[in-house]
Design a protein around this motif. Structure first.
Motif, PDB file in Angstrom:
ATOM      1  N   ALA A 141      56.323 102.760 -20.937  1.00  0.00           N
ATOM      2  CA  ALA A 141      57.337 102.500 -21.618  1.00  0.00           C
ATOM      3  C   ALA A 141      58.403 102.514 -21.774  1.00  0.00           C
ATOM      4  CB  ALA A 141      56.653 103.071 -23.372  1.00  0.00           C
ATOM      5  N   PHE A 142      58.845 103.672 -20.898  1.00  0.00           N
ATOM      6  CA  PHE A 142      59.989 104.391 -20.173  1.00  0.00           C
ATOM      7  C   PHE A 142      60.438 102.387 -19.262  1.00  0.00           C
ATOM      8  CE2 PHE A 142      62.438 106.422 -16.762  1.00  0.00           C
ATOM      9  CZ  PHE A 142      63.092 107.092 -17.687  1.00  0.00           C
ATOM     10  N   MET A 143      59.826 102.118 -18.777  1.00  0.00           N
ATOM     11  CA  MET A 143      60.221 100.654 -17.843  1.00  0.00           C
ATOM     12  C   MET A 143      61.053 100.179 -18.400  1.00  0.00           C
ATOM     13  SD  MET A 143      57.928  97.611 -16.142  1.00  0.00           S
ATOM     14  CE  MET A 143      57.888  98.668 -14.381  1.00  0.00           C
ATOM     15  N   LEU A 156      65.584 103.694 -10.182  1.00  0.00           N
ATOM     16  CA  LEU A 156      64.943 103.263 -11.100  1.00  0.00           C
ATOM     17  C   LEU A 156      62.987 102.875 -11.120  1.00  0.00           C
ATOM     18  CD1 LEU A 156      67.543 100.908 -12.614  1.00  0.00           C
ATOM     19  CD2 LEU A 156      66.567 103.425 -13.322  1.00  0.00           C
ATOM     20  N   ALA A 157      63.340 102.291  -9.725  1.00  0.00           N
ATOM     21  CA  ALA A 157      61.663 101.579  -9.324  1.00  0.00           C
ATOM     22  C   ALA A 157      61.110 103.146  -9.115  1.00  0.00           C
ATOM     23  CB  ALA A 157      62.218 101.299  -8.223  1.00  0.00           C
ATOM     24  N   VAL A 158      61.835 104.226  -8.453  1.00  0.00           N
ATOM     25  CA  VAL A 158      61.555 105.544  -8.112  1.00  0.00           C
ATOM     26  C   VAL A 158      60.972 106.192 -10.183  1.00  0.00           C
ATOM     27  CG1 VAL A 158      61.319 107.559  -7.739  1.00  0.00           C
ATOM     28  CG2 VAL A 158      61.779 105.833  -6.518  1.00  0.00           C
ATOM     29  N   TRP A 189      55.549  97.719  -8.038  1.00  0.00           N
ATOM     30  CA  TRP A 189      55.986  96.999  -8.754  1.00  0.00           C
ATOM     31  C   TRP A 189      56.785  96.960  -9.969  1.00  0.00           C
ATOM     32  CZ3 TRP A 189      55.023  93.275 -12.258  1.00  0.00           C
ATOM     33  CH2 TRP A 189      55.386  93.396 -13.392  1.00  0.00           C
ATOM     34  N   CYS A 190      57.603  98.082 -10.291  1.00  0.00           N
ATOM     35  CA  CYS A 190      58.534  98.789 -10.533  1.00  0.00           C
ATOM     36  C   CYS A 190      59.746  98.328  -9.652  1.00  0.00           C
ATOM     37  CB  CYS A 190      59.288 100.378 -10.500  1.00  0.00           C
ATOM     38  SG  CYS A 190      57.625 100.500 -11.465  1.00  0.00           S
ATOM     39  N   LEU A 191      59.800  98.596  -8.199  1.00  0.00           N
ATOM     40  CA  LEU A 191      60.712  97.492  -8.020  1.00  0.00           C
ATOM     41  C   LEU A 191      60.884  96.235  -7.903  1.00  0.00           C
ATOM     42  CD1 LEU A 191      63.204  98.194  -5.613  1.00  0.00           C
ATOM     43  CD2 LEU A 191      61.118  97.810  -3.583  1.00  0.00           C
ATOM     44  N   MET A 192      59.258  95.005  -8.478  1.00  0.00           N
ATOM     45  CA  MET A 192      59.756  93.915  -7.963  1.00  0.00           C
ATOM     46  C   MET A 192      60.881  93.171  -9.366  1.00  0.00           C
ATOM     47  SD  MET A 192      56.585  92.856  -6.443  1.00  0.00           S
ATOM     48  CE  MET A 192      56.012  91.238  -7.315  1.00  0.00           C
TER      49      MET A 192
END
Length: 303
Positions: free
Chosen positions: A67-69, A57-59, A30-33
């Motif tokens: 919230a960090f995202m 950043l995704a890792v 999800w973060c990678l997307m």
């Protein structure tokens, strides 16, 4: 339907057993997307455009709170916008701080809904986003959905500004700054999308909370109808041509995705609805319980 539920239960059982492994993997995907979509929208910094940065950043965001995202996404976009111009970066920082102070600070668990919208825009089905956001986040996703719309149109404006500044003409710098400032003032297309998204998320979220049978499906259908008519209304009120082909296609795809999500969340067995009432010293309670359909339990009961 029994076969679908059986497959779903097997997948659910596997994911629960391997939760310590599967949860971080899904969060990483999800973060990678999210960061890949942001890199596609903002691609002006050589450092920020590197694939290694996206993966790193995704890792990091996959292992840290939601919230960090939001914070890391802001840092990444700021890096790109400041690479375009000081004015573009400054406007973005102010805009992002407003987003944080108005909503994300108080409801950080809904921050992810903000990034769903740009992903759907990049996929070419933006009007499926409010249906999905409403079903996943509920009414709490209305403001983040609007923020996602603003973020996408801001990126569109920055791209125009970047093209104008490439000529290194002082007149173009002035024109670029004027165009950038207009993104929140005179962009009728953005305002139309904000109205459509907000109304659709609100309608689906409210109707889904009712206790009548099949309320969630009625809410999805009503939301899609509202999605379409809101597009017509917004276009008429703002004098802006709304792409109805995208609205219709997005609404249809939104229905499909919403039904898939609903199957994952669990289908309800309205035939076995139970009503219970009890009381304490202060209140008298009326409880309506609708069980979820579970093919494994049904098979055991039949045996």
């Amino acid at each position: 339907m029994t076969g679908i539920l059986s497959v779903k239960n097997k997948i659910r059982s596997f994911l629960r057993k391997q939760d310590e492994i599967t949860a971080p993997i899904f969060r990483f995907i999800w973060c990678l997307m999210v960061f890949a979509s942001l890199q596609k929208m903002f691609h002006y910094s050589d450092l920020g455009s590197k694939k290694e940065v996206t993966i790193l950043l995704a890792v990091l965001t996959a292992l840290l709170p939601d919230a960090f995202m939001f914070v890391m996404a802001g840092v990444l976009i700021a890096l790109h916008t400041f690479s375009v111009s000081l004015e573009a970066g400054a406007i973005f920082v102010v805009l992002y701080i407003i987003m944080y102070c108005v909503y994300v600070r108080f409801f950080p668990k809904y921050a992810y809904a903000m990034f769903i919208v740009p992903i759907f825009y990049l996929l070419g089905i933006p009007y499926a986003a409010p249906v999905v956001v409403a079903l996943i986040a509920g009414i709490g996703g209305m403001v983040p959905a609007v923020m996602g719309v603003v973020l996408y149109y801001f990126s569109d404006c920055v791209e125009v500004v970047s093209g104008l500044l490439a000529t290194e003409d002082i007149e173009n710098e002035i024109e670029a700054f004027q165009k950038l400032s207009k993104v929140l003032i005179q962009n009728k297309e953005m305002y139309a999308a904000i109205i459509i998204f907000a109304i659709t998320v609100l309608i689906i979220s409210v109707l889904a909370k009712f206790s009548y049978p099949f309320a969630i499906y009625v809410a999805i259908a009503a939301g899609v109808i509202v999605n379409i008519f809101s597009a017509i209304l917004a276009g008429y009120v703002l004098g802006q041509d709304v792409p109805m082909d995208k609205v219709l296609i997005g609404s249809f795809i939104g229905i499909i995705i919403a039904l898939i999500i609903r199957v994952g969340q669990g289908l309800l067995d309205y035939k076995h609805t139970e009503r219970v009432q009890f009381e304490d010293d202060d209140y008298f309670y009326y409880v309506k319980a609708v069980p979820k359909i579970d093919s494994e339990k049904n098979e055991k009961a039949d045996n």
